[in-house]
Motif scaffolding. Structure first.
Motif, PDB file in Angstrom:
ATOM      1  N   ASP A 134       0.826  -1.198   0.000  1.00 50.32           N
ATOM      2  CA  ASP A 134       0.000   0.000   0.000  1.00 50.32           C
ATOM      3  C   ASP A 134       0.863   1.251   0.000  1.00 50.32           C
ATOM      4  O   ASP A 134       1.549   1.528   0.988  1.00 50.32           O
ATOM      5  N   VAL A 186       1.323   5.300   0.475  1.00 48.49           N
ATOM      6  CA  VAL A 186       0.739   6.121   1.530  1.00 48.49           C
ATOM      7  C   VAL A 186       0.593   7.559   1.064  1.00 48.49           C
ATOM      8  O   VAL A 186       1.244   8.001   0.113  1.00 48.49           O
ATOM      9  N   PHE A 187      -0.283   8.277   1.750  1.00 49.22           N
ATOM     10  CA  PHE A 187      -0.450   9.712   1.528  1.00 49.22           C
ATOM     11  C   PHE A 187       0.388  10.472   2.551  1.00 49.22           C
ATOM     12  O   PHE A 187       0.368  10.159   3.744  1.00 49.22           O
ATOM     13  N   ASN A 228      -2.461  11.289  -8.327  1.00 48.07           N
ATOM     14  CA  ASN A 228      -2.090  10.732  -7.023  1.00 48.07           C
ATOM     15  C   ASN A 228      -2.174  11.776  -5.916  1.00 48.07           C
ATOM     16  O   ASN A 228      -1.345  11.807  -5.000  1.00 48.07           O
ATOM     17  N   GLU A 273      -0.025  13.797  -1.202  1.00 48.00           N
ATOM     18  CA  GLU A 273       0.381  13.020  -2.370  1.00 48.00           C
ATOM     19  C   GLU A 273       0.535  11.556  -1.972  1.00 48.00           C
ATOM     20  O   GLU A 273       1.064  11.241  -0.905  1.00 48.00           O
ATOM     21  N   ARG A 274       0.102  10.685  -2.862  1.00 57.19           N
ATOM     22  CA  ARG A 274       0.211   9.242  -2.621  1.00 57.19           C
ATOM     23  C   ARG A 274       1.443   8.706  -3.339  1.00 57.19           C
ATOM     24  O   ARG A 274       1.633   8.937  -4.530  1.00 57.19           O
TER      25      ARG A 274
END
Length: 717
Positions: free
Chosen positions: A22, A24-25, A396, A420-421
C-alpha cells in the motif's frame, strides 16, 4: 535509536506503516485561505474553506468561503506550491459547488430567515471569474451533485437550532431540485422537484435533505440527517427506495465531558443521523454519521442500495482518532470525533474511502475494495475542521478543505491541505497509543523527560486540557511512530489529583518524578512543585515561596530539571517583579525548601515570548524559548542554553543576576517539515546522555486546534 542532526530521519517517525503493498499519503503543501484575499482587504476577517471541487484536468481547486460570500480558487499545477487565484463573489452564502467544462455550479443560500428560505444555483465561468447564469431554487441549498446529464441540489431549508430544543419539525419542508444540463450550462426553466415528505419516521412532514450523490447510472442517494433517513431516487426522478438509517450500540468510547479521557463507556440505540454520503460502487454507498440533535454514532456505515447494512465502523473510527491524540474530549457527550465528510476514489485499482472527523481534525483512509470489510490504512492530519474532501487519482493527489478560522483569536487560519500518494512511509502520526488495552487516551503533551534507566524511553505529562486526570505517559521512542505504552494518573489521598496543570517532568532518581504545575491564581490552580511516586501518588508538594506570591501571574512554571540534588524550574513569562523582557529561572532545594533564582533574557517579538521547557545536559541548562504565534506569523521557536557555571542563584526578594544565553537551534524549519502550518506550542524537550534531543508539541487537547502532535529528535551540535 539515534537520528542524525539533519532531521532527514523525521519521516522515520511515522505511523505504523501500512502493508508494504500500500502506498501512503503524505502532506506536501498547505494553503491559507487568506492568500486569496485582495490587496488592501482586511486579512483579519473570518474566512473559510468548506466544500471543495476540482477542475476536470485536476489543476485547479475551488472552495466555498461562506463568511466572505465567495468561491476561492487555487492553482495546483505544482501541488507542492499552490498559488492563489483569487475569490469570486457569489452574491450570497455559498454552500457547495461542482464543476463541468470550466463552469462551476454553486449552491448559494440567500435566505433572510429560517421560515422564508431562498437560494440559487449560480453558474460561474471560471476562466472569466464571473457569474453567467443563476437559477432560483425556491429554497435554501446545501449539497450539490453533478451527473452526466443533470445537477441535483439538496434543498435543506434548515431548522433554527435555537428554536425550542432545536428539533423537528420546523417548516417549510426541504426537497431535492433536479436541473437538466445543457451545452451552455443548466436549464433553469426545466427544474423539477422531488418531494420527500411522508417518508421518514421522524418528522415525516419536515424532511431536511443534507447531502446527496449521483452514481454512473444517474441514481441519487440522499441523506435526511435530522430525520435519520436515507432516500434513493431513480434516474427517472422517482423515489426508488427509502429507509431509516438505523441506530447502533457503542462500547469502549468516552461519553462524559469531564476533563478526562476514558474509553470504557457505552451508549445504546444511538441514531446514526448521517451527513455526507457517497456511492462506493453501483450497489453500495457510504455515510459519515455525524449525528445531530438526537444522536451521532461516531462512525461510518456502508449500506446496500436496499438499505441493508453491509458494514458499520462501530467504535473503530472514534478510537482510531483517539489513538493518535486527536480525540475532542469536549464533544464526548455529543458526537465524539464527529465524522462529517466522506469521499471515495480509485487509486491504481485500489478503491479508497476517506472519512473526516470534523472536531478531531483528521482523515481516515480505508481500503474499501471489499465493501463489507473496509481496512484502515492511515490517518491524515488535515487542519482544523475538515469539511470538504477531494480526490484526484490521475495525479495521485488528495486535498482537504478545513473550515475553521481562528485568526481573530490569534489562532490558525482556515486552510486547504494537499497530500500526495507514493511509495514509502507515512510521516504522521509521530505518536500513537494504538494497541493499548484498555485504550490509552492522550493529548496536550506539555513536558518531556528521558528515562535514566531505559534508553529510548521517554516520559511526558499532559496539561490542564485534562484537568481532572493529570497524568504521566510512558513513551517507547524506539518504535515508529513512538508508542505510548502506559498512563499513570496522579493521585492525592488515593483519588485523582485536582487543580494541577502539569507542564514539566524530571525523574527523581528514586523511581518517581518531580513535576511542575504551571498554576493560575484566577482559576485557583496553585503554582506547585510536586514529587510523586512511580504509581503517581503525590509524596511532597512545594507551594510558591512567599517572596513571589505578591507578584505572581498566570504564566507560571513551565519546566523542571534535577541537578546535583537541586531543582531548576522555568517561569514562562515576566511576573510583576521582573524587568521588561526578563523572566526567572528558579532553584529549589527540596532538602531545605529554600528558593533562589536568576533572571533570563527573553527575545522581543509580536505576541508574547516565554519559556516552555528546560533540562540539564552536560555543562549546560537547555531551554525552549518561543513566541505564542502560529502559522506564517510564527517567528521564534528555539532551543537555547545557559552554562551551568553561570547559574549562580541569589535569594528571592532582592536583585537576581542576569544570565547569558546561547541559541542552539531554530525549530521552525523542523516544524515546517510536516508541510502544515507552524504549530505554536513547542513545549517538551528531553536530552539523552549521548546528546540526542527530543522535542514534542502540545496539541491543546484538540480544542480550537488541529490536534497535531509532533515528536522528533536531532543531535546536539
Amino acid at each position: 535509536m539515534h537520528l542524525p542532526a539533519t532531521l532527514t530521519a523525521v519521516c522515520a517517525l511515522v505511523a505504523a506503516a501500512p502493508a508494504l503493498a500500500d502506498p501512503v499519503f503524505n502532506r506536501i503543501a498547505s494553503f491559507a485561505t487568506t492568500a486569496n484575499m485582495a490587496e488592501g482587504e482586511d486579512r483579519m476577517r473570518e474566512t473559510s474553506a468548506e466544500i471543495m471541487a476540482v477542475t476536470e484536468d485536476g489543476m485547479r481547486l475551488i472552495y466555498s468561503d461562506s463568511p466572505l460570500g465567495v468561491i476561492g480558487m487555487i492553482d495546483i499545477a505544482d501541488p507542492r506550491a499552490p498559488k492563489p487565484l483569487g475569490n469570486i463573489d457569489v452574491d450570497g452564502e455559498p454552500t457547495t459547488a461542482v464543476i463541468r467544462k470550466g463552469m462551476a455550479f454553486v449552491g448559494v443560500n440567500t435566505s433572510e430567515s429560517f421560515t422564508d428560505p431562498s437560494g440559487a444555483l449560480r453558474s460561474i465561468d471560471l476562466a472569466e471569474g464571473r457569474i453567467v447564469d443563476s437559477c432560483d431554487l425556491g429554497g435554501q441549498p446545501d449539497s450539490v451533485a453533478i451527473g452526466s446529464d443533470m445537477i441535483a441540489v439538496a434543498i435543506e431549508n434548515e431548522r433554527d437550532e435555537d428554536l425550542g430544543d432545536g428539533g423537528l419539525p420546523q417548516m417549510p419542508a426541504g426537497f431535492v431540485a433536479l436541473l437538466p444540463l445543457t451545452d451552455a450550462g443548466v436549464d433553469c426553466a426545466a427544474m423539477t422537484r422531488v418531494d420527500l415528505t411522508g417518508l421518514a419516521e421522524i418528522a415525516p412532514e419536515d424532511p431536511e435533505p443534507e447531502f446527496l450523490d449521483i452514481n454512473d447510472a444517474g441514481e441519487i442517494v440522499v441523506t435526511l440527517q435530522e430525520n435519520n433517513h436515507i432516500v434513493v431516487i431513480g434516474a427517472d426522478g422517482a423515489i426508488a427506495s427509502h429507509f431509516s438509517a438505523g441506530s447502533v450500540d457503542l462500547d469502549g468510547i468516552d461519553v462524559a465531558e469531564e476533563g478526562a479521557l476514558d474509553f470504557t463507556g457505552q451508549l445504546r440505540d444511538v441514531p446514526r443521523e448521517p451527513d455526507a454520503v457517497k456511492w462506493l460502487d453501483a450497489d453500495h454507498f457510504v455515510t459519515a454519521n455525524e449525528g445531530d440533535w438526537n444522536g451521532g454514532s461516531r462512525g461510518f456505515t456502508v449500506f446496500a442500495r436496499d438499505g441493508g447494512v453491509v458494514f458499520d465502523s462501530g467504535n473503530g473510527f472514534d478510537r482510531a482518532v483517539a489513538a493518535i491524540g486527536h480525540y475532542p474530549e469536549h464533544r464526548s457527550e455529543n458526537k465524539g470525533a464527529e465524522p462529517e465528510a466522506v469521499t471515495v476514489a480509485t487509486f491504481d485499482g485500489q478503491r479508497l474511502l476517506f472519512v473526516a472527523s470534523e472536531r478531531g481534525s483528521v482523515v481516515g483512509v480505508y481500503d474499501a475494495t471489499d465493501p463489507a470489510q473496509p481496512r484502515l490504512l492511515q490517518m491524515l492530519p488535515s487542519g482544523i475542521g475538515p469539511e470538504g474532501l477531494v480526490a484526484i487519482p490521475a495525479r495521485n493527489l488528495f486535498a482537504t478543505a478545513n473550515e475553521t478560522d481562528l485568526g481573530e483569536d490569534g489562532g490558525a487560519r482556515a486552510h486547504v491541505m494537499i497530500f500526495e500518494r507514493a511509495e514509502g512511509q507515512a510521516a504522521y502520526p509521530t505518536v500513537t497509543s494504538e494497541g493499548s488495552d484498555p485504550l490509552i487516551g492522550w493529548g496536550a503533551l506539555s513536558g518531556l523527560a528521558m528515562d535514566p534507566a531505559q534508553p529510548g524511553t521517554l516520559f511526558a505529562v499532559s496539561d490542564s486540557a485534562y484537568h481532572t486526570q493529570p497524568a504521566i505517559f510512558t513513551i517507547d521512542a524506539t518504535q515508529t511512530p513512538a508508542r505510548i505504552t502506559a498512563k499513570t494518573v496522579l493521585t492525592r489521598d488515593g483519588a485523582p489529583a485536582a487543580a494541577i496543570d502539569l507542564e514539566g517532568i524530571a525523574p527523581d532518581g528514586q523511581g518517581g518524578f518531580w513535576l511542575a504545575s504551571e498554576g493560575n491564581a484566577d482559576k485557583d490552580v496553585p503554582h506547585l512543585v510536586l514529587q510523586v511516586g512511580a504509581d503517581g501518588a503525590i509524596l511532597r508538594e512545594f507551594d510558591l515561596p512567599e517572596a513571589l506570591v505578591a507578584h505572581r501571574k498566570r504564566f507560571g512554571f513551565e519546566g523542571i530539571a534535577l541537578h546535583e540534588g537541586k531543582l531548576w524550574i522555568a517561569v514562562q513569562r515576566e511576573w510583576g517583579d521582573d524587568p521588561a523582557g526578563q523572566t526567572k529561572l528558579l532553584q529549589l532545594d527540596p532538602a531545605t525548601g529554600e528558593w533562589s533564582g536568576v533572571r533570563y533574557p527573553l527575545e522581543s517579538g509580536e505576541g508574547w515570548v516565554g519559556l516552555s521547557e528546560l533540562t540539564v545536559h552536560g555543562d549546560h541548562l537547555y531551554l525552549i524559548e518561543r513566541d505564542n504565534l502560529i502559522g506564517d506569523a510564527a517567528v521564534l521557536k528555539t532551543v537555547t542554553r545557559v552554562a551551568m557555571a553561570d547559574l549562580q542563584p541569589a535569594p528571592l526578594g532582592g536583585d537576581l543576576p542576569l544570565v547569558a544565553k546561547e541559541v542552539v537551534r531554530d525549530l521552525i524549519p523542523d516544524l515546517r517539515r510536516w508541510k502544515g502550518y507552524v504549530q505554536d506550542k513547542v513545549e517538551g524537550m528531553a536530552i539523552s546522555d549521548g546528546g540526542q534531543v527530543w522535542i514534542v508539541t502540545d496539541n491543546d487537547g484538540v480544542d480550537d486546534a488541529s490536534g497535531e502532535t509532533f515528536l522528533w529528535s536531532f543531535d546536539l551540535p
